[in-house]
Design a protein around this motif. Structure first.
Motif, PDB file in Angstrom:
ATOM      1  N   GLU A  62     -67.780  -1.498 -15.315  1.00 22.30           N
ATOM      2  CA  GLU A  62     -67.555  -2.210 -14.053  1.00 22.30           C
ATOM      3  C   GLU A  62     -67.312  -1.234 -12.919  1.00 22.30           C
ATOM      4  N   LEU A  63     -67.898  -1.532 -11.761  1.00 24.04           N
ATOM      5  CA  LEU A  63     -67.757  -0.674 -10.595  1.00 24.04           C
ATOM      6  C   LEU A  63     -66.482  -0.954  -9.803  1.00 24.04           C
ATOM      7  N   SER A  64     -66.096  -2.231  -9.698  1.00 22.71           N
ATOM      8  CA  SER A  64     -64.935  -2.605  -8.899  1.00 22.71           C
ATOM      9  C   SER A  64     -63.633  -2.198  -9.597  1.00 22.71           C
ATOM     10  N   ALA A  65     -62.856  -1.344  -8.945  1.00 21.73           N
ATOM     11  CA  ALA A  65     -61.585  -0.893  -9.517  1.00 21.73           C
ATOM     12  C   ALA A  65     -60.607  -2.050  -9.668  1.00 21.73           C
ATOM     13  N   THR A  66     -60.643  -2.992  -8.730  1.00 20.68           N
ATOM     14  CA  THR A  66     -59.740  -4.149  -8.791  1.00 20.68           C
ATOM     15  C   THR A  66     -60.048  -5.009 -10.004  1.00 20.68           C
ATOM     16  N   MET A  67     -61.314  -5.296 -10.213  1.00 12.87           N
ATOM     17  CA  MET A  67     -61.697  -6.115 -11.365  1.00 12.87           C
ATOM     18  C   MET A  67     -61.434  -5.383 -12.675  1.00 12.87           C
ATOM     19  N   LEU A  68     -61.707  -4.099 -12.691  1.00  9.13           N
ATOM     20  CA  LEU A  68     -61.496  -3.317 -13.908  1.00  9.13           C
ATOM     21  C   LEU A  68     -60.019  -3.267 -14.286  1.00  9.13           C
ATOM     22  N   ALA A  69     -59.151  -3.140 -13.292  1.00  8.96           N
ATOM     23  CA  ALA A  69     -57.714  -3.117 -13.561  1.00  8.96           C
ATOM     24  C   ALA A  69     -57.258  -4.435 -14.174  1.00  8.96           C
ATOM     25  N   ARG A  70     -57.809  -5.532 -13.673  1.00  4.82           N
ATOM     26  CA  ARG A  70     -57.460  -6.848 -14.216  1.00  4.82           C
ATOM     27  C   ARG A  70     -57.949  -6.985 -15.657  1.00  4.82           C
ATOM     28  N   ALA A  71     -59.148  -6.480 -15.933  1.00  5.01           N
ATOM     29  CA  ALA A  71     -59.685  -6.545 -17.290  1.00  5.01           C
ATOM     30  C   ALA A  71     -58.810  -5.750 -18.255  1.00  5.01           C
ATOM     31  N   LYS A  72     -58.403  -4.548 -17.846  1.00  4.88           N
ATOM     32  CA  LYS A  72     -57.544  -3.714 -18.700  1.00  4.88           C
ATOM     33  C   LYS A  72     -56.198  -4.378 -18.955  1.00  4.88           C
ATOM     34  N   GLU A  73     -55.711  -5.062 -17.937  1.00  2.19           N
ATOM     35  CA  GLU A  73     -54.428  -5.753 -18.059  1.00  2.19           C
ATOM     36  C   GLU A  73     -54.521  -6.884 -19.079  1.00  2.19           C
ATOM     37  N   LYS A  74     -55.635  -7.594 -19.075  1.00  4.13           N
ATOM     38  CA  LYS A  74     -55.811  -8.730 -19.985  1.00  4.13           C
ATOM     39  C   LYS A  74     -56.105  -8.305 -21.417  1.00  4.13           C
ATOM     40  N   ALA A  75     -56.851  -7.204 -21.567  1.00  5.34           N
ATOM     41  CA  ALA A  75     -57.273  -6.811 -22.917  1.00  5.34           C
ATOM     42  C   ALA A  75     -57.273  -5.288 -23.056  1.00  5.34           C
TER      43      ALA A  75
END
Length: 259
Positions: A62-75
């Motif tokens: 994923e390119l978006s740092a905001t979206m990637l941070a959310r993904a890492k937080e969830k899983a």
């Protein structure tokens, strides 16, 4: 990227993996437990996580740092990578298959991106894309209320980047296409989520999670269109509008290709 950093803040409020779409992604990908798979443009990880929970050994790019941070937080157990599809940070033949949902129409050069995907896949690996065609977008009744937004943000990208042509130019062999008609119980509230439930477009939370609305070129048109939908729901005219745009070519498309 700035658009998706902005959308990513509240994205999971209205966007989640739809069980039926998940089942079709897995069906077309044909994953095996001892292989490796990649989700290209994984966003906040909704489908990546759902596939991982279904036993698919998959990781996200994923390119978006905001979206990637959310993904890492969830899983946190899943491997998440920050990067562009045009420059995938893996060696050749690193993956046995890949998925790409609602991404390539945002790419500056999808042919270059899918050449990279082709590079990192093993021979005969499958790539499954879920997106739509320009013709499908022209048949959405949403065009009645947001004509400029739909033309510039929903239809034009698919006219520029026809999926099967892009895949062919990137070296893939196209295997099949499967149309998808939006179901009334759709859980992933993307652009045509209100096909059967027009009141969904009255909710600003739903609109904020849809890139076409979030990046609409004329926000006054959006405001006018939302009010017109509300008025037409009240009067019953909305049913005539929906019937006017009815067709049998599907709302979205699964495209399956092989390296």
């Amino acid at each position: 990227m700035a658009l998706y950093d902005r959308i990513g803040v509240g994205y999971d409020t209205t966007r989640q993996a739809d069980p039926y779409l998940l089942s079709r992604l897995i069906h077309h990908l044909r994953p095996r437990a001892n292989r490796r798979y990649l989700d290209i443009g994984s966003g906040t990880g909704n489908y990546t996580i759902a596939m991982y929970q279904a036993g698919v050994p998959i990781r996200g790019l994923e390119l978006s740092a905001t979206m990637l941070a959310r993904a890492k937080e969830k899983a946190p157990a899943i491997a998440w990578h920050n990067g562009r599809a045009e420059a995938i940070p893996f060696g050749s033949a690193s993956f046995d298959g890949a998925i790409c949902t609602f991404v390539h129409h945002h790419m500056a050069d999808p042919v270059a991106a899918f050449k990279e995907v082709h590079r990192v896949l093993t021979p005969h690996a499958r790539l499954v894309i879920f997106n739509c065609t320009a013709e499908q977008m022209r048949h959405c009744w949403v065009n009645e209320y947001f004509p400029r937004m739909m033309k510039e943000k929903a239809t034009a990208p698919y006219e520029r980047f026809v999926t099967v042509d892009v895949l062919d130019a990137a070296g893939f062999r196209n295997l099949s296409e499967e149309k998808y008609d939006v179901a009334p119980d759709l859980k992933d509230l993307f652009l045509y989520c209100g096909k059967h439930q027009p009141e969904r477009y009255l909710d600003p939370r739903i609109r904020s999670g849809i890139s076409s609305f979030a990046d609409a070129p004329d926000q006054e048109e959006v405001e006018r269109g939302v009010q017109r939908i509300a008025d037409d729901i009240q009067s019953g005219r909305i049913n005539d509008v929906i019937r006017k745009y009815a067709w049998d070519g599907g709302d979205y498309m699964f495209t399956v290709a092989k390296r």
